[in-house]
Design a protein around this motif. Sequence first.
Motif, PDB file in Angstrom:
ATOM      1  N   PHE A 224       0.555  -5.055   9.326  1.00  8.15           N
ATOM      2  CA  PHE A 224       1.330  -4.067   8.585  1.00  8.15           C
ATOM      3  C   PHE A 224       2.728  -3.909   9.167  1.00  8.15           C
ATOM      4  O   PHE A 224       2.931  -3.962  10.373  1.00  8.15           O
ATOM      5  N   GLY A 225       3.682  -3.661   8.281  1.00  5.00           N
ATOM      6  CA  GLY A 225       5.019  -3.302   8.698  1.00  5.00           C
ATOM      7  C   GLY A 225       5.077  -1.825   9.054  1.00  5.00           C
ATOM      8  O   GLY A 225       4.088  -1.109   8.930  1.00  5.00           O
TER       9      GLY A 225
ATOM     10  N   PHE B 263       3.725   0.863   2.651  1.00  2.86           N
ATOM     11  CA  PHE B 263       3.517  -0.161   3.655  1.00  2.86           C
ATOM     12  C   PHE B 263       3.361  -1.526   3.002  1.00  2.86           C
ATOM     13  O   PHE B 263       2.691  -1.673   1.977  1.00  2.86           O
TER      14      PHE B 263
ATOM     15  N   LEU C  15      -4.810  -3.424  13.268  1.00  5.78           N
ATOM     16  CA  LEU C  15      -6.231  -3.737  13.408  1.00  5.78           C
ATOM     17  C   LEU C  15      -6.689  -3.541  14.842  1.00  5.78           C
ATOM     18  O   LEU C  15      -6.086  -4.052  15.779  1.00  5.78           O
TER      19      LEU C  15
ATOM     20  N   TYR D  72       0.848  -1.190   0.000  1.00  5.41           N
ATOM     21  CA  TYR D  72       0.000   0.000   0.000  1.00  5.41           C
ATOM     22  C   TYR D  72       0.882   1.238   0.000  1.00  5.41           C
ATOM     23  O   TYR D  72       1.985   1.234   0.543  1.00  5.41           O
TER      24      TYR D  72
ATOM     25  N   GLN E 212      -3.588   3.978  13.852  1.00  2.76           N
ATOM     26  CA  GLN E 212      -2.219   4.248  13.410  1.00  2.76           C
ATOM     27  C   GLN E 212      -1.595   5.351  14.241  1.00  2.76           C
ATOM     28  O   GLN E 212      -2.129   6.453  14.334  1.00  2.76           O
TER      29      GLN E 212
ATOM     30  N   TYR F 145      -8.797   0.451  11.832  1.00  2.00           N
ATOM     31  CA  TYR F 145      -7.375   0.423  12.102  1.00  2.00           C
ATOM     32  C   TYR F 145      -6.978   1.652  12.905  1.00  2.00           C
ATOM     33  O   TYR F 145      -7.535   2.736  12.733  1.00  2.00           O
TER      34      TYR F 145
ATOM     35  N   PHE G  55      -8.698   4.696  11.084  1.00  2.00           N
ATOM     36  CA  PHE G  55      -9.188   4.468   9.735  1.00  2.00           C
ATOM     37  C   PHE G  55     -10.264   3.394   9.756  1.00  2.00           C
ATOM     38  O   PHE G  55     -10.040   2.298  10.282  1.00  2.00           O
TER      39      PHE G  55
ATOM     40  N   GLY H 232       2.915   1.570  11.243  1.00  2.00           N
ATOM     41  CA  GLY H 232       1.909   1.061  10.324  1.00  2.00           C
ATOM     42  C   GLY H 232       0.568   0.935  11.024  1.00  2.00           C
ATOM     43  O   GLY H 232       0.497   0.886  12.247  1.00  2.00           O
ATOM     44  N   PRO H 233      -0.515   0.895  10.256  1.00  2.00           N
ATOM     45  CA  PRO H 233      -1.828   0.716  10.882  1.00  2.00           C
ATOM     46  C   PRO H 233      -1.944  -0.660  11.527  1.00  2.00           C
ATOM     47  O   PRO H 233      -1.386  -1.632  11.031  1.00  2.00           O
TER      48      PRO H 233
ATOM     49  N   VAL I 276      -7.608  -4.316   1.398  1.00  2.00           N
ATOM     50  CA  VAL I 276      -8.440  -3.515   2.276  1.00  2.00           C
ATOM     51  C   VAL I 276      -8.513  -2.118   1.675  1.00  2.00           C
ATOM     52  O   VAL I 276      -7.506  -1.577   1.228  1.00  2.00           O
TER      53      VAL I 276
ATOM     54  N   PHE J 241      -9.283   1.672   2.567  1.00  2.00           N
ATOM     55  CA  PHE J 241      -9.339   2.506   3.760  1.00  2.00           C
ATOM     56  C   PHE J 241     -10.177   3.761   3.559  1.00  2.00           C
ATOM     57  O   PHE J 241     -10.259   4.309   2.455  1.00  2.00           O
TER      58      PHE J 241
END
Lengths: 115, 113
Positions: free
Chosen positions: A106-107, A91, B46, A35, B38, B36, B89, B43-44, B101, B103
């Motif tokens: 996510f990283g 990401f 969950l 992303y 962040q 999410y 998000f 990173g975001p 996904v 957002f």
Amino acid sequence: GEEVAQTPKHLVRGEGQKAKLYCAPIKGHSYVFWYQQVLKNEFKFLISFQNENVFDETGMPKERFSAKCLPNSPCSLEIQATKLEDSAVYFCASSILGQGRNEQYFGPGTRLTVT
Amino acid sequence: QQQVKQSPQSLIVQKGGISIINCAYENTAFDYFPWYQQFPGKGPALLIAIRPDVSEKKEGRFTISFNKSAKQFSLHIMDSQPGDSATYFCARGSAGGYQKVTFGTGTKLQVIP
């Protein structure tokens, strides 16, 4: 590992140069996603892989962007001839099939600055 | 690309108050609606997710309310704390772990002491 790893953390490239970003998904996760998050927080999906196969590439600007996930290697996202508008945080996320939650991990992201 | 509309863009809430973030979607062909969280430079992650056959889901101080007929869903953070200050998000996707996904535009929440 239990976290998605991304390298480098920051990358600065002059306009027209190549940029290559790396992602190591969580061990055992078979899906990898890329992303792009631009300055106004907007996330844009680029591409996803199922193991080493492209699963969904509907978001990829194919003329300059390419990506690979090869066995026993980190996944990579490469941008040829970077443009100013490519400046963003990229990401990588990974997930495992069948958990029923679509939880993508996510990283920390790679911040790309194109000057 | 079909969007998820999110509001407000930013929100300031006092500690102990309720934070409410709203989202609306267009297409009903999705069966998974996650939220999410962040933090800056991260990173975001969950936070909580809901399927459209459920009208409400609660996890600790976080509750999702889902209104299928209105195509809207919202996040309520009860007893908001300064540590909740982050960007939130909403999103839509498909259950199963393999679909992208999509957002929303994000809500920057600041919880002040």
